[in-house]
Design a protein around this motif. Structure first.
Motif, mmCIF file in Angstrom:
data_model
loop_
_atom_site.group_PDB
_atom_site.id
_atom_site.type_symbol
_atom_site.label_atom_id
_atom_site.label_comp_id
_atom_site.label_asym_id
_atom_site.label_seq_id
_atom_site.Cartn_x
_atom_site.Cartn_y
_atom_site.Cartn_z
ATOM 1 N N GLN A 158 45.406 86.899 67.623
ATOM 2 C CA GLN A 158 46.032 88.147 67.221
ATOM 3 C C GLN A 158 45.298 88.778 66.042
ATOM 4 O OE1 GLN A 158 48.033 88.959 64.394
ATOM 5 N NE2 GLN A 158 49.002 90.834 65.180
ATOM 6 N N ALA A 159 44.873 87.944 65.100
ATOM 7 C CA ALA A 159 44.118 88.455 63.949
ATOM 8 C C ALA A 159 42.778 89.040 64.395
ATOM 9 C CB ALA A 159 43.900 87.329 62.943
ATOM 10 N N GLN A 160 42.120 88.376 65.347
ATOM 11 C CA GLN A 160 40.854 88.892 65.866
ATOM 12 C C GLN A 160 41.051 90.231 66.567
ATOM 13 O OE1 GLN A 160 39.387 85.730 68.341
ATOM 14 N NE2 GLN A 160 38.632 84.510 66.610
ATOM 15 N N ALA A 161 42.105 90.332 67.377
ATOM 16 C CA ALA A 161 42.372 91.589 68.076
ATOM 17 C C ALA A 161 42.674 92.713 67.090
ATOM 18 C CB ALA A 161 43.535 91.409 69.046
ATOM 19 N N GLU A 162 43.431 92.399 66.030
ATOM 20 C CA GLU A 162 43.723 93.398 65.003
ATOM 21 C C GLU A 162 42.446 93.863 64.314
ATOM 22 O OE1 GLU A 162 46.105 95.132 63.948
ATOM 23 O OE2 GLU A 162 48.005 94.267 64.583
ATOM 24 N N ALA A 163 41.565 92.923 64.003
ATOM 25 C CA ALA A 163 40.309 93.278 63.334
ATOM 26 C C ALA A 163 39.435 94.145 64.238
ATOM 27 C CB ALA A 163 39.574 91.999 62.940
ATOM 28 N N GLN A 164 39.370 93.791 65.524
ATOM 29 C CA GLN A 164 38.568 94.585 66.462
ATOM 30 C C GLN A 164 39.142 95.991 66.631
ATOM 31 O OE1 GLN A 164 38.591 92.130 69.949
ATOM 32 N NE2 GLN A 164 37.015 90.741 69.185
ATOM 33 N N ALA A 165 40.482 96.084 66.701
ATOM 34 C CA ALA A 165 41.109 97.395 66.830
ATOM 35 C C ALA A 165 40.842 98.259 65.598
ATOM 36 C CB ALA A 165 42.617 97.239 67.045
ATOM 37 N N GLN A 166 40.904 97.630 64.436
ATOM 38 C CA GLN A 166 40.641 98.380 63.211
ATOM 39 C C GLN A 166 39.192 98.861 63.165
ATOM 40 O OE1 GLN A 166 41.693 96.224 59.696
ATOM 41 N NE2 GLN A 166 41.194 97.898 58.293
ATOM 42 N N ALA A 167 38.265 98.012 63.599
ATOM 43 C CA ALA A 167 36.850 98.415 63.626
ATOM 44 C C ALA A 167 36.627 99.557 64.611
ATOM 45 C CB ALA A 167 35.988 97.217 63.997
ATOM 46 N N SER A 168 37.267 99.483 65.774
ATOM 47 C CA SER A 168 37.103 100.552 66.766
ATOM 48 C C SER A 168 37.700 101.857 66.254
ATOM 49 C CB SER A 168 37.771 100.143 68.085
ATOM 50 O OG SER A 168 37.141 98.998 68.630
ATOM 51 N N ARG A 169 38.846 101.778 65.588
ATOM 52 C CA ARG A 169 39.438 103.000 65.025
ATOM 53 C C ARG A 169 38.543 103.600 63.956
ATOM 54 N NH1 ARG A 169 44.417 100.095 65.527
ATOM 55 N NH2 ARG A 169 44.160 99.319 63.395
ATOM 56 N N GLY A 170 37.932 102.754 63.139
ATOM 57 C CA GLY A 170 37.016 103.264 62.115
ATOM 58 C C GLY A 170 35.817 103.968 62.734
ATOM 59 N N ARG A 171 35.244 103.377 63.802
ATOM 60 C CA ARG A 171 34.108 104.005 64.472
ATOM 61 C C ARG A 171 34.514 105.332 65.116
ATOM 62 N NH1 ARG A 171 33.024 100.004 67.113
ATOM 63 N NH2 ARG A 171 33.726 100.512 69.228
ATOM 64 N N GLU A 189 38.911 101.605 73.295
ATOM 65 C CA GLU A 189 38.838 100.206 72.866
ATOM 66 C C GLU A 189 39.857 99.916 71.772
ATOM 67 O OE1 GLU A 189 34.840 99.649 71.658
ATOM 68 O OE2 GLU A 189 34.067 99.357 73.705
ATOM 69 N N ALA A 190 40.004 100.823 70.835
ATOM 70 C CA ALA A 190 40.974 100.624 69.755
ATOM 71 C C ALA A 190 42.392 100.535 70.312
ATOM 72 C CB ALA A 190 40.874 101.758 68.738
ATOM 73 N N SER A 191 42.706 101.403 71.274
ATOM 74 C CA SER A 191 44.038 101.379 71.869
ATOM 75 C C SER A 191 44.279 100.075 72.624
ATOM 76 C CB SER A 191 44.200 102.569 72.818
ATOM 77 O OG SER A 191 45.458 102.543 73.454
ATOM 78 N N GLY A 192 43.296 99.636 73.419
ATOM 79 C CA GLY A 192 43.450 98.392 74.169
ATOM 80 C C GLY A 192 43.558 97.177 73.268
ATOM 81 N N GLN A 193 42.744 97.140 72.222
ATOM 82 C CA GLN A 193 42.782 95.997 71.302
ATOM 83 C C GLN A 193 44.087 95.964 70.512
ATOM 84 O OE1 GLN A 193 39.199 97.061 69.325
ATOM 85 N NE2 GLN A 193 37.868 96.035 70.815
ATOM 86 N N GLN A 194 44.629 97.136 70.193
ATOM 87 C CA GLN A 194 45.904 97.182 69.479
ATOM 88 C C GLN A 194 47.036 96.696 70.382
ATOM 89 O OE1 GLN A 194 46.366 97.860 66.241
ATOM 90 N NE2 GLN A 194 48.499 97.264 66.565
ATOM 91 N N GLN A 195 47.005 97.099 71.653
ATOM 92 C CA GLN A 195 48.011 96.611 72.594
ATOM 93 C C GLN A 195 47.917 95.098 72.769
ATOM 94 O OE1 GLN A 195 47.581 98.813 76.246
ATOM 95 N NE2 GLN A 195 48.301 100.733 75.348
ATOM 96 N N GLN A 196 46.690 94.587 72.814
ATOM 97 C CA GLN A 196 46.509 93.140 72.918
ATOM 98 C C GLN A 196 47.084 92.433 71.692
ATOM 99 O OE1 GLN A 196 42.420 91.909 73.103
ATOM 100 N NE2 GLN A 196 42.918 89.781 73.573
ATOM 101 N N GLU A 244 49.498 93.482 69.759
ATOM 102 C CA GLU A 244 50.958 93.562 69.810
ATOM 103 C C GLU A 244 51.529 92.564 70.810
ATOM 104 O OE1 GLU A 244 51.727 97.617 70.710
ATOM 105 O OE2 GLU A 244 51.163 98.362 68.713
ATOM 106 N N GLN A 245 50.857 92.410 71.957
ATOM 107 C CA GLN A 245 51.314 91.444 72.946
ATOM 108 C C GLN A 245 51.216 90.016 72.407
ATOM 109 O OE1 GLN A 245 52.742 92.235 75.799
ATOM 110 N NE2 GLN A 245 53.105 90.090 76.287
ATOM 111 N N LEU A 246 50.146 89.723 71.705
ATOM 112 C CA LEU A 246 49.997 88.396 71.093
ATOM 113 C C LEU A 246 51.066 88.153 70.031
ATOM 114 C CD1 LEU A 246 46.108 88.284 70.739
ATOM 115 C CD2 LEU A 246 47.499 86.842 72.227
ATOM 116 N N GLN A 247 51.413 89.199 69.302
ATOM 117 C CA GLN A 247 52.458 89.060 68.284
ATOM 118 C C GLN A 247 53.804 88.753 68.930
ATOM 119 O OE1 GLN A 247 51.980 89.100 64.866
ATOM 120 N NE2 GLN A 247 54.070 88.309 64.951
ATOM 121 N N LYS A 248 54.084 89.359 70.081
ATOM 122 C CA LYS A 248 55.324 89.066 70.799
ATOM 123 C C LYS A 248 55.364 87.600 71.229
ATOM 124 C CE LYS A 248 56.140 93.719 72.631
ATOM 125 N NZ LYS A 248 56.252 94.538 73.875
#
Length: 294
Positions: A60-73, A179-186, A188-192
């Protein structure tokens, strides 16, 4: 005695049937609870849940980091292109539409032709005026088509007008946003999943206590049932031992040669009989004649 024994047997059978029913109910309740709770070995399952939570937390932490990087790009590309992700998507959609591409091609040719005429004639000449009119007509058609296709969302209509670099940047913006949207959904699913396992981990002590209680009830019911079976069996053995157990080894027989009486025994019996008879006679005569009294 027989009626008493039958009454005891009937009472014992009722107790045994009742104990069997309680045992069946206790075992059924225990089995259903095990199936519903899924708890088999609390120690092993606790260990497994902790390991699963740790693994899911890492993912979940990895997915959050990837989503944040994609949003920044994507944010950097938005600033550079001055387009939002929705506007970039609409622009790419227009670029892939055949009707739009045809209008854009005609408009590009009209602008090229206008540039050539202007290099030769002034804007007041009929040739240039005609070229300007054609260009404006194509622009109007293109804008109407864009308005029908994308509505109120702004679209970049210069994507196909020789600006290959801008089109590539728009493609990168759309990709980064997706990618940011997909990684964020991933994430959130991991957090559930993490929350579900934490809830299961928290519930294990209560579930374990309930399981122990149901197991104890089943054990008690089984002990009572087995005790009653042993009691009934012992009662049957005692009732059987109460009757005499006689076995006739040698049946009675009659001697074929009867034995004759002994003479000595006969003489003694005759003497005793005469003596007793004499005494009885004397006593009788005395009662009848008082003169015979000594």
């Amino acid at each position: 005695g027989a009626a008493n024994n039958r009454a005891k047997e009937g009472f014992s059978q009722k107790q045994l049937d009742k104990a069997r029913q309680k045992l069946t109910e206790a075992q059924t309740t225990l089995a259903q609870f095990k199936q519903e709770s899924g708890l088999v070995n609390s120690e092993e399952q606790t260990k497994g849940l902790v390991e699963a939570i740790n693994a899911l937390s890492t993912s979940q932490a990895q997915a959050e980091a990837q989503a944040q990087a994609s949003r920044g790009r994507a944010k950097i590309l938005e600033t550079r292109l001055r387009l939002s992700p929705d506007e970039a998507v609409q622009s790419l959609g227009l670029d892939q539409n055949e009707d739009y591409r045809s209008l854009r091609s005609k408009l590009t040719e009209a602008e090229s032709n206008l540039g050539k005429l202007r290099s030769i004639f002034t804007d007041r000449t009929p040739q240039v005026q005609r070229a300007l009119s054609d260009r404006e007509a194509l622009r109007s058609q293109l804008q109407k088509y864009v308005n029908r296709s994308v509505g109120s969302i702004k679209a970049d209509t210069t994507v196909t007008s020789g600006a290959e670099g801008r089109g590539n940047l728009i493609q990168q913006l759309v990709t980064a946003e997706a990618e940011a949207s997909g990684q964020q959904q991933q994430a959130e699913q991991l957090q559930k999943q993490i929350d579900q396992r934490r809830a299961s981990l928290t519930a294990i002590p209560a579930v374990q206590a309930k399981l122990i209680s149901l197991q104890r009830q089943a054990d008690v019911a089984e002990g009572v049932y087995k005790g009653l079976i042993a009691q009934v069996q012992q009662s049957n053995i005692d009732a059987f031992n109460a009757y005499p157990n006689i076995q006739e080894l040698n049946p009675p027989v009659v001697d074929s040669k009867p034995a004759s009486p002994k003479l000595s025994v006969m003489a003694i019996n005759a003497l005793l009989a005469s003596l007793v008879g004499s005494i009885a006679l004397v006593l009788l005569l005395e009662t009848r004649n008082p003169l015979l009294n000594p």
